[in-house]
Design a protein around this motif. Structure first.
Motif, PDB file in Angstrom:
ATOM      1  N   GLY A 121      33.908   2.787 -89.426  1.00 10.96           N
ATOM      2  CA  GLY A 121      34.419   3.609 -88.340  1.00 10.96           C
ATOM      3  C   GLY A 121      35.466   2.943 -87.474  1.00 10.96           C
ATOM      4  N   GLY A 122      35.828   1.710 -87.753  1.00 16.29           N
ATOM      5  CA  GLY A 122      36.870   1.040 -86.989  1.00 16.29           C
ATOM      6  C   GLY A 122      36.512   0.856 -85.535  1.00 16.29           C
ATOM      7  N   ILE A 123      37.517   0.846 -84.692  1.00 14.74           N
ATOM      8  CA  ILE A 123      37.331   0.560 -83.275  1.00 14.74           C
ATOM      9  C   ILE A 123      36.573   1.676 -82.557  1.00 14.74           C
ATOM     10  N   MET A 124      36.525   2.846 -83.139  1.00 18.13           N
ATOM     11  CA  MET A 124      35.799   3.963 -82.538  1.00 18.13           C
ATOM     12  C   MET A 124      34.396   4.125 -83.134  1.00 18.13           C
ATOM     13  N   GLY A 125      34.034   3.250 -84.071  1.00 15.95           N
ATOM     14  CA  GLY A 125      32.729   3.351 -84.723  1.00 15.95           C
ATOM     15  C   GLY A 125      31.640   2.625 -83.965  1.00 15.95           C
ATOM     16  N   GLU A 126      30.488   2.488 -84.643  1.00 16.27           N
ATOM     17  CA  GLU A 126      29.312   1.890 -83.997  1.00 16.27           C
ATOM     18  C   GLU A 126      29.372   0.370 -83.953  1.00 16.27           C
ATOM     19  N   GLY A 127      30.370  -0.249 -84.551  1.00  9.53           N
ATOM     20  CA  GLY A 127      30.406  -1.698 -84.640  1.00  9.53           C
ATOM     21  C   GLY A 127      31.100  -2.424 -83.503  1.00  9.53           C
ATOM     22  N   THR A 128      31.684  -1.702 -82.550  1.00 13.25           N
ATOM     23  CA  THR A 128      32.430  -2.397 -81.493  1.00 13.25           C
ATOM     24  C   THR A 128      31.516  -3.189 -80.560  1.00 13.25           C
TER      25      THR A 128
END
Length: 164
Positions: A121-128
């Motif tokens: 999900g990139g910068i908008m995903g759950e990994g930020t």
């Protein structure tokens, strides 16, 4: 539009940093390869027979330690460090790490490291959120005068970065 510009600028800066580190890393790799070649050349002509059993045993132990250290990838070493020293949240975040690059070569001038995860999900995903924890744990693991760690998702998109 502003967010895309920031990401693009960050990518350009990242490429410049990686290029600079690659140029410096090439110089140090040549030096270490030369050292390894001379050390192996010393061992080949039967030096172990001339020096006695004690020296040969020490050389064998050194090889075993080197192999054990090289078997563990940078990601495995990082995970082991966090498992031993990290918080519960850091342990959870670092469990998603799949690959670490650039952590082994440091010159304290411009050190960069890349951490790849299985987040999507990139910068908008759950990994930020976990990316910040990963960067923080990396800073605990490696120290540098001028280091930058960048965390990426499974598709290679930027999740976050931090200094180490």
């Amino acid at each position: 539009m502003g967010m895309k510009t920031k990401i693009a600028l960050g990518a350009v800066v990242g490429f410049v940093v990686i290029g600079a580190v690659s140029a410096n890393a090439g110089d140090s790799d040549t030096g270490s390869a030369d050292k390894g070649a001379s050390a192996s050349a010393d061992r080949q002509p039967g030096g172990a027979k001339d020096t006695g059993a004690g020296a040969g045993a020490d050389a064998g132990e050194g090889k075993g330690k080197e192999k054990a250290e090289k078997k563990a990838s940078q990601a495995e070493q990082f995970k082991a460090f966090v498992e031993e020293n990290g918080t519960a949240q850091e342990k959870e975040a670092v469990s998603h790490v799949t690959k670490v690059q650039g952590a082994d070569e440091q010159n304290d001038i411009l050190d960069t490291a890349d951490v790849y995860t299985d987040f999507t999900g990139g910068i908008m995903g759950e990994g930020t959120g976990p990316a910040k924890l990963i960067a923080s744990a990396f800073a605990d693991w490696k120290q540098s005068e001028n280091g930058l760690v960048t965390v990426y998702d499974a598709d290679g998109e930027l999740l976050g970065n931090g200094q180490f």
